[in-house]
Design an enzyme around this catalytic site. Structure first.
Site, short mmCIF file in Angstrom:
data_model
loop_
_atom_site.label_atom_id
_atom_site.label_comp_id
_atom_site.label_asym_id
_atom_site.label_seq_id
_atom_site.Cartn_x
_atom_site.Cartn_y
_atom_site.Cartn_z
N SER A 255 -0.49 2.72 8.47
CA SER A 255 -0.13 1.88 7.33
C SER A 255 1.11 2.45 6.67
CB SER A 255 -1.29 1.84 6.33
OG SER A 255 -1.52 3.14 5.80
N LYS A 256 1.54 1.82 5.58
CA LYS A 256 2.76 2.28 4.91
C LYS A 256 2.66 3.72 4.44
CE LYS A 256 4.61 -2.16 3.38
NZ LYS A 256 5.05 -2.97 2.22
N ARG A 257 1.45 4.12 4.04
CA ARG A 257 1.32 5.49 3.54
C ARG A 257 1.45 6.52 4.67
NH1 ARG A 257 -4.03 7.52 4.12
NH2 ARG A 257 -5.49 5.98 4.96
#
Length: 476
Positions: A255-257
C-alpha cells in the site's frame, strides 16, 4: 500501420514481449517490475519489447495517467521497440473480430438485463451453487431462445467450451489446469458495442505476435478465458509467465505506506533509476547471491528458472542501501546536475561558495538519496546561526584559547586536509585538549551544527578566507 500483419497464423522465432498498463492511475512498483521483466526477457533473446496502453476504460483513463506511465518508463530506461499503441485506436479491428466470431458461432448476443442477471445470481446463491451466467441466450441445437426484448441492446458473449479443461505450462508457476465448468460465457462486448478487457487483450496479443506474456499473478484467472478465445480464433498461443505479487515488509498487501506510490515519486525523493532497476530485479528473481549488478548483466542473466513462486517483500531500507551504492558510483558532475536544483529550492547561497563537486565528493559516501545529499550539503551554502546555548556549553575558556591558535595557524598553513589535520593535532597537544573540545565549537562556528563530516575536510572545502571570517568574531 503495425497491425497490417494480424492474420499471421503462427509466430516467428523472435521473442516478443509486451507491457500493457491501464492508464487509470500511476505506474506503481508492481507494474514497473512487470515492465522490467518483460523488457529484460526481450533484451536477453534479442527480441522486441512492445508498449501497449489499454485505455478501453474510458471513464477512468486519463491523459495524465498515460503521461505518468510514459514518464516512468523513460526514467527507468525501459525503452520499447514498438508503440505505444492505444487500444481505443483499434476499435474497428475488435469489432471486425467480434463480427467474425458471431458468424462462426463462437460468440452470441445476450439480451439479459442487469436485473435478470442479479436475480439469476441470487437463485444460484440460494441453491448453494457457484454464481455464473446460466446460458439463457446461448444457442444450442434444438434449443428455443427467448423472444428478443423490444428496444434492448444486447451484449456479446464468448461461447466458452462446456466440457474439458484449459491447461498451460506457466513459465513461473508450472502447469496450471482449470476446468471449463468453472468458466462461464464471458462478455466480450458491452451493450454500447465497446469490447471488454479480456477480449481486447487477446486480439492485441494475437495481432502483435506476442510470444511471451509476462504479468502479475493476479491475472491467472484471466488466462484460461483468454486461451479459450485464442483457440476459438485459431490463433497461436503465447507462453505465459505469472510473476508473484509484491508485499510490504510486514507481509501485507503493498500500500502507499509501504511505497506503493507512483514510480515518479522516487526520482523526486532522490532515488537513481539504476538503483530502482537493480532493486526491482531482485524482487522475485535472483542470480545466486548477486545483489548488485548492471542492466547489462541483468539482461544477460534473466530467465524464468530463477524466478520465485512466492510473493516478494518490499524493503525500503534495502532500496536506500542500493541507492547509496549507486550514488557513490555516480560521477560528481552527474550528481551535481541533480543536487544543484535541490539546493536552490532549499535557498542555498551558491554564489562565491565552495565548489559543489568538492562538497558532493565529501558527502556522497553516506547519502542514501539525492535529497539527503542536498540537505546535508546545505551546511556549506548558508550562513551559520549557532545556537547560543550550545555555544555557551562548548565554547569554554580552554577551547576559546585553542581556537585563537587555530585561527592564527589557518593564516599560514598549507590549505589541504592533511596539513590542517596536523595543525589541529599540534594545537590539541599544546593545550592538552581532546578533539571534541576544539572540534565541537569549531563545527558550531563554521556550520551552525554539531554533526558534520571531518572538521578538517569541512575547513578545507570552506577555504581559508571563509574559515577565518567566521572564526574572528569568536577569537578577537
Amino acid at each position: 500501420m503495425f497491425f497490417s500483419f494480424y492474420l499471421q497464423s503462427d509466430f516467428s522465432m523472435t521473442v516478443r514481449t509486451r507491457f500493457a498498463p491501464s492508464p487509470t492511475g500511476f505506474l506503481h512498483l508492481g507494474g514497473a517490475r512487470t515492465a522490467l521483466f518483460s523488457w529484460a526477457y526481450a533484451r536477453h533473446f534479442g527480441g522486441q519489447f512492445i508498449l501497449r496502453i489499454e485505455d478501453t476504460d474510458v471513464e477512468r483513463s486519463t491523459p495524465e495517467a498515460v503521461q505518468a506511465i510514459l514518464d516512468g518508463m523513460k526514467w527507468l530506461g525501459l525503452d520499447h521497440d514498438e508503440g505505444p499503441f492505444y487500444q481505443m485506436q483499434h476499435m474497428d479491428r475488435y469489432r471486425e473480430v467480434i463480427d467474425q466470431m458471431l458468424k462462426e458461432g463462437t460468440a452470441y448476443y445476450c439480451y439479459c438485463s442487469p436485473e435478470e442477471l442479479d436475480a439469476m445470481r441470487e437463485r444460484q446463491r440460494e441453491a448453494g451453487e457457484h454464481t455464473r451466467y446460466d446460458g439463457t441466450w446461448r444457442p444450442e441445437p434444438g434449443k428455443t431462445l427467448p423472444p428478443v426484448p423490444e428496444g434492448r441492446q444486447p451484449v456479446v458473449r464468448f461461447r466458452n467450451p462446456l466440457d474439458g479443461e484449459v491447461s498451460w505450462d506457466d513459465q513461473v508457476k508450472g502447469t496450471i489446469t482449470i476446468s471449463n465448468k468453472e468458466l462461464d460465457d464471458l462478455i466480450i462486448a458491452r451493450q454500447d458495442g465497446t469490447p471488454t478487457y479480456n477480449f481486447c487483450v487477446v486480439v492485441d496479443d494475437w495481432d502483435m505476435r506476442i510470444t511471451h506474456v509476462i504479468r502479475g499473478d493476479d491475472h491467472v484467472n484471466n488466462t484460461p478465458r483468454q486461451i479459450n478465445i485464442l483457440k476459438a480464433l485459431g490463433a497461436p498461443l503465447p507462453l505465459y509467465a505469472h510473476v508473484p505479487m509484491i508485499l510490504g515488509d510486514d507481509g501485507e498487501k503493498l500500500s502507499k505506506r509501504h511505497g506503493a506510490v507512483s514510480v515518479m515519486e522516487y526520482p523526486e525523493e532522490g532515488y537513481l533509476p539504476d538503483a530502482m532497476v537493480n532493486y526491482l530485479a531482485r524482487l522475485g528473481w535472483s542470480h545466486g547471491d548477486d545483489e548488485i549488478f548492471s542492466r547489462e548483466q541483468f539482461c544477460e542473466w534473466f530467465d524464468f528458472d530463477h524466478m520465485s513462486r512466492s510473493a516478494a517483500q518490499f524493503n525500503p531500507e534495502k532500496l536506500k542501501w542500493l541507492n547509496n551504492h549507486y550514488i557513490r558510483q555516480t560521477d560528481n558532475a552527474d550528481l551535481e546536475k541533480l543536487v544543484r536544483p535541490r539546493l536552490e529550492k532549499l535557498g542555498a547561497q551558491l554564489e562565491n561558495a565552495p565548489a559543489l563537486s568538492e562538497v558532493i565528493e565529501l558527502l556522497k559516501e553516506r547519502a542514501h538519496t539525492i535529497n539527503e545529499l542536498a540537505e546535508v550539503a546545505m551546511l556549506f551554502y548558508r550562513h551559520p546561526q549557532p545556537d547560543a546555548a550550545l555555544l555557551e556549553k562548548h565554547l569554554t575558556a580552554e577551547s576559546r584559547q585553542a581556537l585563537k591558535d587555530y585561527a592564527h595557524g589557518c593564516e599560514n598553513v598549507t590549505w589541504n586536509r592533511e596539513a590542517i589535520s596536523a595543525m589541529t593535532k599540534d594545537i590539541l597537544a599544546g593545550h592538552k585538549l581532546k578533539m571534541p573540545q576544539l572540534a565541537m565549537p569549531l563545527r558550531l562556528i563554521l556550520t551552525g551544527q554539531l554533526q558534520t563530516p571531518s572538521i578538517d575536510a569541512v575547513a578545507e572545502i570552506f577555504g581559508r578566507e571563509r574559515v577565518l571570517s567566521r572564526l574572528m568574531p569568536y577569537v578577537e
